[in-house]
Design an enzyme around this catalytic site. Structure first.
Site, PDB file in Angstrom:
ATOM      1  N   LEU A  49      37.635   0.320  -0.948  1.00 13.11           N
ATOM      2  CA  LEU A  49      36.607   0.849  -0.047  1.00 13.11           C
ATOM      3  C   LEU A  49      35.919   1.974  -0.781  1.00 13.11           C
ATOM      4  CD1 LEU A  49      35.158   1.525   2.686  1.00 13.11           C
ATOM      5  CD2 LEU A  49      37.175   2.906   3.264  1.00 13.11           C
ATOM      6  N   ASP A 101      27.080  12.613  15.033  1.00  8.09           N
ATOM      7  CA  ASP A 101      26.374  13.601  15.846  1.00  8.09           C
ATOM      8  C   ASP A 101      27.180  13.933  17.094  1.00  8.09           C
ATOM      9  OD1 ASP A 101      24.336  15.309  16.586  1.00  8.09           O
ATOM     10  OD2 ASP A 101      23.123  13.747  17.516  1.00  8.09           O
ATOM     11  N   HIS A 141      33.333  20.880  14.837  1.00  8.02           N
ATOM     12  CA  HIS A 141      33.308  20.295  13.500  1.00  8.02           C
ATOM     13  C   HIS A 141      34.727  19.960  13.027  1.00  8.02           C
ATOM     14  CE1 HIS A 141      29.097  20.991  13.247  1.00  8.02           C
ATOM     15  NE2 HIS A 141      29.192  22.309  13.210  1.00  8.02           N
TER      16      HIS A 141
END
Length: 251
Positions: A129, A18, A35
């Site tokens: 991962l 956020d 972004h």
């Protein structure tokens, strides 16, 4: 990594990313620039998780509620996501990182989802991962979907209503085959979970930082992990019980 106990790392870290818009606004830039800067933090956090040895990382990339944003911003987000998938493919392959989707494929632009599917297919055999991208995801939607799938199984005779347990419900979720998050990180100082993994974070440790997502890089991630390692995870037990179990002799 200095200051981290390798034996007390979370198995699964989930992050609510956020603050991109506020980061851009403070710099008199448009939201898309925020972004784009946030994509750099995604790269840094994935690399750090891989280096430290965290098995699962979930990133909240686009929620069901995000469709309410201005159309131009939504379009820019999808194109940014497609470019990110393309640019990160070599790095994912080289570092043996598996990529998976949490969320609803319906509604995601076809060209974006095709790119996503190709990357998921090509990385499916990796196990160093696993990066779970929560894309077009909503926690309430996920729970409603699980209830619907169970109801369909009951209707066709594969299940009975009295069989329902928390464990069985979990098997109908997007996260059926992965451990629940041990640690949830939220950037930008907001104190809410925003419809994210509502079922799975029942016992997760929460870490809130005022750092905006584009500024959240390796140093901030490690800081969150150090804080996590200071927590006592009791899961409803007392501190004394936890201590006794920790020092119980192995049989």
């Amino acid at each position: 990594m200095e200051g981290l106990d390798p034996h007390r790392l979370p198995r699964h870290v989930a992050i609510i990313m956020d603050g991109n818009g506020r980061w851009a606004k403070r710099r008199l830039l448009n939201r898309v620039a925020g972004h784009e800067a946030g994509a750099e933090s995604v790269r840094a956090v994935i690399e750090t998780a891989r280096k430290i040895g965290i098995p699962h990382l979930t990133l909240y990339a686009f929620s069901k509620e995000n469709w309410q944003r201005p159309p131009k911003e939504i379009q820019a987000l999808w194109q940014l996501f497609r470019r990110f998938l393309r640019s990160e493919r070599p790095r994912m392959m080289e570092n043996e990182i598996r990529v998976r989707h949490l969320g609803d494929p319906d509604g995601i632009p076809e060209d974006v989802y095709a790119e996503f599917q190709a990357l998921m297919h090509d990385t499916a055999h990796f196990d160093k991962l696993t990066v779970h991208l929560a894309l077009n995801y909503g926690g309430r939607h996920e729970l409603a979907r699980a209830a619907r799938l169970f109801a369909e199984d009951v209707r066709r005779g594969a299940r009975r209503p009295e069989e329902m347990t928390p464990e069985l419900l979990g098997s109908y979720l997007f996260t059926a085959d992965i451990p629940d998050p041990d640690l949830v990180i939220r950037t930008s100082g907001e104190y809410r979970v925003s419809n994210f993994l509502l079922w799975q974070i029942a016992y997760a440790e929460l870490y809130i930082t005022d750092t905006l997502w584009p500024d959240f890089r390796e140093q901030e991630f490690v800081k969150a992990l150090r804080d996590y390692q200071k927590r006592e995870r009791r899961f409803g037990k007392t501190s004394e019980q936890v201590a006794q179990e920790a020092f119980a002799p192995l049989v």
